[in-house]
Design an enzyme around this catalytic site. Sequence first.
Site, PDB file in Angstrom:
ATOM      1  N   SER A 195      37.838  28.617  40.301  1.00 48.26           N
ATOM      2  CA  SER A 195      38.260  29.981  40.602  1.00 48.26           C
ATOM      3  C   SER A 195      38.706  30.071  42.061  1.00 48.26           C
ATOM      4  O   SER A 195      38.033  29.550  42.949  1.00 48.26           O
ATOM      5  CB  SER A 195      37.101  30.961  40.366  1.00 48.26           C
TER       6      SER A 195
ATOM      7  N   GLN B 210      42.214  37.113  37.527  1.00 51.54           N
ATOM      8  CA  GLN B 210      41.780  35.930  38.273  1.00 51.54           C
ATOM      9  C   GLN B 210      42.912  34.909  38.371  1.00 51.54           C
ATOM     10  O   GLN B 210      43.650  34.697  37.407  1.00 51.54           O
ATOM     11  CB  GLN B 210      40.573  35.262  37.610  1.00 51.54           C
TER      12      GLN B 210
ATOM     13  N   ASP C  77      33.385  35.938  34.686  1.00 50.75           N
ATOM     14  CA  ASP C  77      33.948  34.670  35.155  1.00 50.75           C
ATOM     15  C   ASP C  77      33.924  33.595  34.076  1.00 50.75           C
ATOM     16  O   ASP C  77      34.478  32.519  34.259  1.00 50.75           O
ATOM     17  CB  ASP C  77      33.197  34.194  36.406  1.00 50.75           C
TER      18      ASP C  77
END
Length: 291
Positions: free
Chosen positions: A229, A279, A205
């Site tokens: 996110s 993502q 991430d």
Amino acid sequence: MKSSNELLDLLELKTIDAGNFQGVSKTIGSPHVFGGQVLAQAVNAAYKTITNQRILHSLHAYFLEAGDLNVPIDFSVNEVRDGGSFSTRRVLASQNGKAIFILAASFHKEESGHDHQIEMNTSLKQPEDLLSWTEMLQQFGSVLPKITKHFLEIERPIEFKPVEVVNPLKQENLPPYSNIWFKLKTPLLNADLATKQQILTYISDYNILAAALLPHASKAHFGNTQMASLDHSMWFFRDFDYDDWMLYSIETPNASSARGFAKGNIFSRDGKLIACVAQEGLMRPMVKKTE
């Protein structure tokens, strides 16, 4: 948090009862819980219900609410299915009874089959020829923007070395890709694959959504863009070790409607493809309020 053991302690959840676990949070510089932490803790929770030695091969997650750093996170695991080859788990993370995150994860028994992968870009600069975030702070801290300096000052168990260094003082649009070498600062000894996957999930991430800002860097930066996110998917392919640098190779095919999309491949230094990541995140320009 400076060592691999401290990171493992953070990701390891407390068992409340069957299928229910609890974790705590540590900041990486944001006022909210780091998405990679919730991802990795949810994987830890799912793994606690796997009793047949199956290994995580994919995960798909949605971030629903910003997490509060000061409130424990409760993880509830639903054992959806245990088939002949695959096991599926659904994990719900909540704070104060309110859902903040959901994860679907699939685990696969060990099998042999056909094997191929894309090649790593071997023309990139090697880690020994690059500055780490720590070294950038030491050399340029006095001239860095306040928000960048604060981010780099946070102690982390991972060292990052970007191949393409973004000059925050030079506002220009940049190509839609980013390559970052990373390595744990302290050795990770005798870790099983499940543990290594949890740490890689945490690391995945970092940096990925930031790549979606690069084509707009002449006007967009962390100081004037709301970033968060929204969803995160990951596929695991091969076993690996953390004894050398690894490469996170990211590209961003699209940004539109206040959302940015990026995908990345994670390689071992010898070119073995370990995992792929995708993502989409919020990338909302902040509008200055007028009098």
